[in-house]
Design an enzyme around this catalytic site. Sequence first.
Site, PDB file in Angstrom:
ATOM      1  N   GLU B 168       0.825  -1.208   0.000  1.00  0.00           N
ATOM      2  CA  GLU B 168       0.000   0.000   0.000  1.00  0.00           C
ATOM      3  C   GLU B 168       0.865   1.268   0.000  1.00  0.00           C
ATOM      4  O   GLU B 168       0.549   2.242  -0.679  1.00  0.00           O
ATOM      5  CB  GLU B 168      -0.947   0.013   1.209  1.00  0.00           C
ATOM      6  CG  GLU B 168      -2.180  -0.860   1.031  1.00  0.00           C
ATOM      7  CD  GLU B 168      -3.199  -0.294   0.022  1.00  0.00           C
ATOM      8  OE1 GLU B 168      -3.074   0.884  -0.370  1.00  0.00           O
ATOM      9  OE2 GLU B 168      -4.097  -1.040  -0.382  1.00  0.00           O
ATOM     10  N   GLU B 171       2.254   1.719  -3.457  1.00  0.00           N
ATOM     11  CA  GLU B 171       1.228   2.154  -4.404  1.00  0.00           C
ATOM     12  C   GLU B 171       0.848   3.617  -4.207  1.00  0.00           C
ATOM     13  O   GLU B 171       0.727   4.375  -5.162  1.00  0.00           O
ATOM     14  CB  GLU B 171      -0.048   1.308  -4.249  1.00  0.00           C
ATOM     15  CG  GLU B 171       0.042  -0.056  -4.894  1.00  0.00           C
ATOM     16  CD  GLU B 171      -1.216  -0.898  -4.637  1.00  0.00           C
ATOM     17  OE1 GLU B 171      -1.162  -2.099  -4.925  1.00  0.00           O
ATOM     18  OE2 GLU B 171      -2.229  -0.354  -4.131  1.00  0.00           O
ATOM     19  N   GLU B 172       0.639   4.021  -2.946  1.00  0.00           N
ATOM     20  CA  GLU B 172       0.110   5.369  -2.686  1.00  0.00           C
ATOM     21  C   GLU B 172       1.176   6.450  -2.749  1.00  0.00           C
ATOM     22  O   GLU B 172       0.884   7.591  -3.097  1.00  0.00           O
ATOM     23  CB  GLU B 172      -0.593   5.414  -1.324  1.00  0.00           C
ATOM     24  CG  GLU B 172      -1.876   4.602  -1.306  1.00  0.00           C
ATOM     25  CD  GLU B 172      -2.787   4.949  -0.130  1.00  0.00           C
ATOM     26  OE1 GLU B 172      -2.409   5.805   0.700  1.00  0.00           O
ATOM     27  OE2 GLU B 172      -3.874   4.359  -0.047  1.00  0.00           O
TER      28      GLU B 172
END
Lengths: 284, 284
Positions: B168, B171-172
């Site tokens: 995560e 990705e972010e």
Amino acid sequence: MSSSTSSVPMKKQTVPENEVQQVQLLNGVEDLYQGVVVEIKEYIDSSIFIPLLRASLSQWKQQGKRGVWIKLPIEFSHLVNPVVQEGFRYHHAEPDYLMLVNWLPYTPDTLPVNATHRVGIGAFIVNNNGEVLVVQEKSGGFKGTGLWKLPTGVVNEGEDICEAAIREVKEETGIEAEFVEILAFRQSHRSFFGKSDLFFICMLRPLSFDIQKQESEVEAAQWMPMEDYVNQPYNQKHQLFKLIAEICKTKSESNYVGFSAFPTTTASGKKTYLYFNSSDFSKL
Amino acid sequence: MSSSTSSVPMKKQTVPENEVQQVQLLNGVEDLYQGVVVEIKEYIDSSIFIPLLRASLSQWKQQGKRGVWIKLPIEFSHLVNPVVQEGFRYHHAEPDYLMLVNWLPYTPDTLPVNATHRVGIGAFIVNNNGEVLVVQEKSGGFKGTGLWKLPTGVVNEGEDICEAAIREVKEETGIEAEFVEILAFRQSHRSFFGKSDLFFICMLRPLSFDIQKQESEVEAAQWMPMEDYVNQPYNQKHQLFKLIAEICKTKSESNYVGFSAFPTTTASGKKTYLYFNSSDFSKL
């Protein structure tokens, strides 16, 4: 005569009054994500429902709606096949209903995932003689292995982990107890129907000591000397079981600190427990 | 003529050959709990399927079978309604199939529950200047509040918590990181479709520092001084958020110990992580 104020160039259209139709649409509740939720609450024949659904989908698409949800109680299962034929897929099901969904835009869907985990507990309880509460089960994977294990169970829907541990111990052994700490947990995958499993080892403090075992599930229950519990061949042979037994032993003998349960509320006001190392965190 | 060697007294029966019927039954796979699992893999008309199902149920009941499961791929949704009419209920559904179940005995059912929890993570990462990696999201409950929050996300089906946190963050924000510890977690209920939610605060160690934010979900991302992060009005106003921010701050400044992830295997040989306080447990 009607005219349009839209910025899109349109021909002026003349609609004679006797050609105007009243279009009936389904009652949908809007959600927070540009979606619509339709819950079927009364019997409706598919020959009536499907034209309504088609007209509604067309309308919602124009309005820029994204996910369209249909909640179908099991008594209306005659609508499942017709709704699937309209392009809906399953999202999740519970015993009494099926939730179907249709993503309208041409972009990849951002629909929320279904629940992915089941949650279980194992309860570690020591009496004043340093003995551990252990059981042998009548069914399941450990039946017939001779292994004395911690009482275990599945956390019910909506139940807190710390409360599930107390309930399971009471049900299986009759022992009353209070929650102390989570000592460890493991996550494993593909454990049932492709779903995952989170299993929390909870330490409890006993408030009673007379065992009354549950007839239906428990073959035998007893207080067992800590060393005997840890040294069982099964626990020694399997690293995961050995680790858990050793963590429990360490907890009962020294300063092992797990996560305690602090009751608080979420931003939306729901009751919640935050679990953390409260020994190392004294700023409450 | 047939005779019986059963210990139950029976009349001898004469069955003329031309009255003997070949009864076709469904192909069911037995499970470990005296149950039968039927998976429909080819199209079959309900006028053929239902008589087969009735004959099979009758046979399985005589054999003492308990749970009968029918896994229906969505392309065979025409069988949902007929199967429900035979007394089956829904158990769970995934996008491409529906699982129905029927408990044959007269005793209360001991069928396993469906998955009850979704699992999420929040990632706490500090750089060498003591700054925290924070984001503002383009949608969701915090959109427009101005709150700078930890990167968060949902753990995928089959994914480990410690790996989901790394994924995560990458990705972010584009930041590469490694897992350190779980600092805390909370459990809340009725958070989506009546299901519960487990949310783990994971500390990661950054391996890169240049932020490249995800266009689709993240409005803004930055490294923020710890005090500014903790002192945001939202975090100060809501106890749960304040606690989490303070635990993170404590971790970055002193000896707060969470649960680290120890890779091992289950009894059945599956890879699993056991999370526990490895500082207090030095007997590995």
